[in-house]
Design a protein around this motif. Structure first.
Motif, mmCIF file in Angstrom:
data_model
loop_
_atom_site.group_PDB
_atom_site.id
_atom_site.type_symbol
_atom_site.label_atom_id
_atom_site.label_comp_id
_atom_site.label_asym_id
_atom_site.label_seq_id
_atom_site.Cartn_x
_atom_site.Cartn_y
_atom_site.Cartn_z
ATOM 1 N N SER A 20 0.822 -1.212 0.000
ATOM 2 C CA SER A 20 0.000 0.000 0.000
ATOM 3 C C SER A 20 0.852 1.255 0.000
ATOM 4 O O SER A 20 0.487 2.265 0.586
ATOM 5 C CB SER A 20 -0.934 0.011 1.225
ATOM 6 O OG SER A 20 -0.176 0.098 2.424
ATOM 7 N N PHE A 28 -7.591 5.670 -1.011
ATOM 8 C CA PHE A 28 -7.454 5.400 0.415
ATOM 9 C C PHE A 28 -5.994 5.163 0.799
ATOM 10 O O PHE A 28 -5.219 4.570 0.042
ATOM 11 C CB PHE A 28 -8.255 4.159 0.813
ATOM 12 C CG PHE A 28 -9.724 4.412 1.002
ATOM 13 C CD1 PHE A 28 -10.215 4.835 2.229
ATOM 14 C CD2 PHE A 28 -10.611 4.225 -0.040
ATOM 15 C CE1 PHE A 28 -11.565 5.063 2.416
ATOM 16 C CE2 PHE A 28 -11.967 4.458 0.132
ATOM 17 C CZ PHE A 28 -12.440 4.877 1.361
ATOM 18 N N ARG A 30 -4.060 2.971 3.644
ATOM 19 C CA ARG A 30 -4.418 1.824 4.476
ATOM 20 C C ARG A 30 -3.316 1.528 5.489
ATOM 21 O O ARG A 30 -2.133 1.541 5.168
ATOM 22 C CB ARG A 30 -4.698 0.604 3.596
ATOM 23 C CG ARG A 30 -5.998 0.744 2.821
ATOM 24 C CD ARG A 30 -6.306 -0.471 1.956
ATOM 25 N NE ARG A 30 -7.681 -0.455 1.510
ATOM 26 C CZ ARG A 30 -8.155 0.294 0.524
ATOM 27 N NH1 ARG A 30 -7.329 1.079 -0.145
ATOM 28 N NH2 ARG A 30 -9.428 0.256 0.205
ATOM 29 N N GLN A 32 -2.413 -0.919 9.336
ATOM 30 C CA GLN A 32 -2.825 -2.035 10.170
ATOM 31 C C GLN A 32 -2.067 -1.984 11.490
ATOM 32 O O GLN A 32 -0.938 -1.494 11.562
ATOM 33 C CB GLN A 32 -2.609 -3.379 9.478
ATOM 34 C CG GLN A 32 -1.170 -3.714 9.156
ATOM 35 C CD GLN A 32 -1.020 -5.056 8.459
ATOM 36 O OE1 GLN A 32 0.084 -5.494 8.220
ATOM 37 N NE2 GLN A 32 -2.112 -5.714 8.132
ATOM 38 N N ASN A 38 -7.473 -3.010 11.067
ATOM 39 C CA ASN A 38 -7.133 -2.388 9.787
ATOM 40 C C ASN A 38 -7.947 -1.112 9.584
ATOM 41 O O ASN A 38 -9.161 -1.103 9.782
ATOM 42 C CB ASN A 38 -7.410 -3.355 8.634
ATOM 43 C CG ASN A 38 -6.566 -4.605 8.733
ATOM 44 O OD1 ASN A 38 -5.438 -4.569 9.248
ATOM 45 N ND2 ASN A 38 -7.093 -5.724 8.268
ATOM 46 N N ALA A 40 -8.604 2.263 6.926
ATOM 47 C CA ALA A 40 -8.416 2.904 5.621
ATOM 48 C C ALA A 40 -9.025 4.289 5.683
ATOM 49 O O ALA A 40 -10.149 4.467 6.171
ATOM 50 C CB ALA A 40 -9.080 2.078 4.521
ATOM 51 N N TRP A 56 -12.920 0.874 8.990
ATOM 52 C CA TRP A 56 -12.126 0.349 10.102
ATOM 53 C C TRP A 56 -12.640 -1.029 10.490
ATOM 54 O O TRP A 56 -13.793 -1.187 10.856
ATOM 55 C CB TRP A 56 -12.208 1.309 11.281
ATOM 56 C CG TRP A 56 -11.312 1.008 12.448
ATOM 57 C CD1 TRP A 56 -10.535 -0.092 12.648
ATOM 58 C CD2 TRP A 56 -11.109 1.853 13.588
ATOM 59 N NE1 TRP A 56 -9.862 0.000 13.830
ATOM 60 C CE2 TRP A 56 -10.182 1.187 14.426
ATOM 61 C CE3 TRP A 56 -11.603 3.087 13.972
ATOM 62 C CZ2 TRP A 56 -9.773 1.728 15.657
ATOM 63 C CZ3 TRP A 56 -11.189 3.624 15.181
ATOM 64 C CH2 TRP A 56 -10.284 2.953 16.004
#
Length: 333
Positions: A20, A28, A30, A32, A38, A40, A56
């Protein structure tokens, strides 16, 4: 198990998800994190407004703390998941549920958000510059006077006590904002115009006086909201009151009375409104004939569809396609 405590700034300090780097094709960013899950985020900034779309997947029960004061006006449209928020200086909690929205000014820091684990949160947050908002709402009614007075004295407030329901018209504007495919200046103008129209609908809803109603038990309110979400996703299907009652585990009387009381419309008028909103989108955005749209909505005869559409929009489908001046939709009550 105790909730995981996070600061709002922590949301943007997560590890970037593999593959990403940079913005994704959908715009978006992103992230984690093993504690929170996670996240975005898509962010659009204009001179007087900011639009943030958040998705989310929560990994744990979370208490999200925000210690930063906000000078602007925050408007949250909750599309999926639940958040319970306590703002400092606002007496009542704002318990956001899918299909609800509210408007908040929180100039004092330290508000708390509680989120349950295993959720798929989806929300659209609009932040407006305070001076811009004050100049836009005018001062010609009691609601605006109250809001301007609170802003003048820098006091925290919410638009109404609790939350209000996202209407189908609001939902279509939200969809237009989230899926805008235009580029350059046209995109900027379209998004800003949709946001302003969305805020205008919200304020109009807040200004509408609400009659005192007999309280609906909390468990029934949740089931009726569940039913409404089901209708939002399945409005093109055929439904009976008996089938809908079985779905939400309420008897037919409670479905009829509770839905009308909670959403200010009957179940089947709400379905008709959803179908006509969908028809308007098909006519506006796709190269479909009136006959084709009628067929998609399940009408055996296009004439019957035309009559229903004119009752809703004040225009026949053909007039709507020709770009005639829009007439305010008739409320299905």
């Amino acid at each position: 198990m105790a909730a995981t405590v996070l600061q709002t700034t922590d949301l943007f300090e997560f590890n970037r998800m593999p593959g990403s780097e940079g913005l994704a094709a959908d715009g978006f960013l992103r992230f984690q994190n093993r504690k929170a899950g996670n996240v975005a985020v898509k962010n659009i900034v204009f001179p007087h407004m900011q639009i943030m779309e958040t998705q989310w997947e929560t990994a744990n029960d979370i208490e999200l703390q925000d210690v930063n004061p906000s000078e602007g006006i925050s408007i949250n449209f909750m599309l999926g998941g639940t958040i319970d928020t306590q703002f400092r200086g606002i007496r009542q909690e704002l318990n956001m549920r899918p299909g609800t929205h509210n408007l908040v000014h929180a100039p004092e820091a330290s508000h708390r958000n509680r989120l349950k684990r295993g959720q798929s949160l989806s929300m659209l947050l609009v932040s407006l510059d305070k001076a811009f908002f004050m100049s836009a709402i005018g001062q010609d009614d009691s609601w605006s006077e109250r809001i301007l007075n609170e802003l003048h004295h820098e006091r925290p407030f919410s638009g109404i006590s609790g939350t209000s329901t996202i209407t189908p018209q609001m939902r279509h504007l939200i969809d237009d904002i989230r899926s805008c495919k235009a580029l350059g200046p046209m995109r900027n103008l379209l998004i800003q115009s949709r946001v302003l129209e969305l805020v205008a609908l919200e304020i109009e809803q807040f200004k509408t006086p609400v009659l005192a109603l007999e309280a609906i038990p909390a468990d029934e309110v949740e089931k009726l909201h569940q039913l409404k979400r089901y209708l939002d996703a399945n409005f093109l299907s055929d439904h009976s009151l008996a089938q809908l009652s079985r779905y939400c585990l309420l008897n037919e009387f409670k479905v009829k009375k509770g839905f009308k009381q909670l959403f200010n419309t009957t179940v089947f008028n709400y379905l008709r409104k959803l179908r006509m909103e969908h028809a308007a989108q098909l006519l506006r955005n796709y190269a479909l004939s009136v006959d084709e749209v009628a067929d998609r909505l399940g009408y055996e005869h296009a004439q019957h569809f035309s009559i229903a559409f004119k009752k809703y929009a004040g225009l026949t489908p053909s007039q709507y396609l020709q770009g005639k001046a829009p007439v305010r939709p008739l409320a299905y009550a």
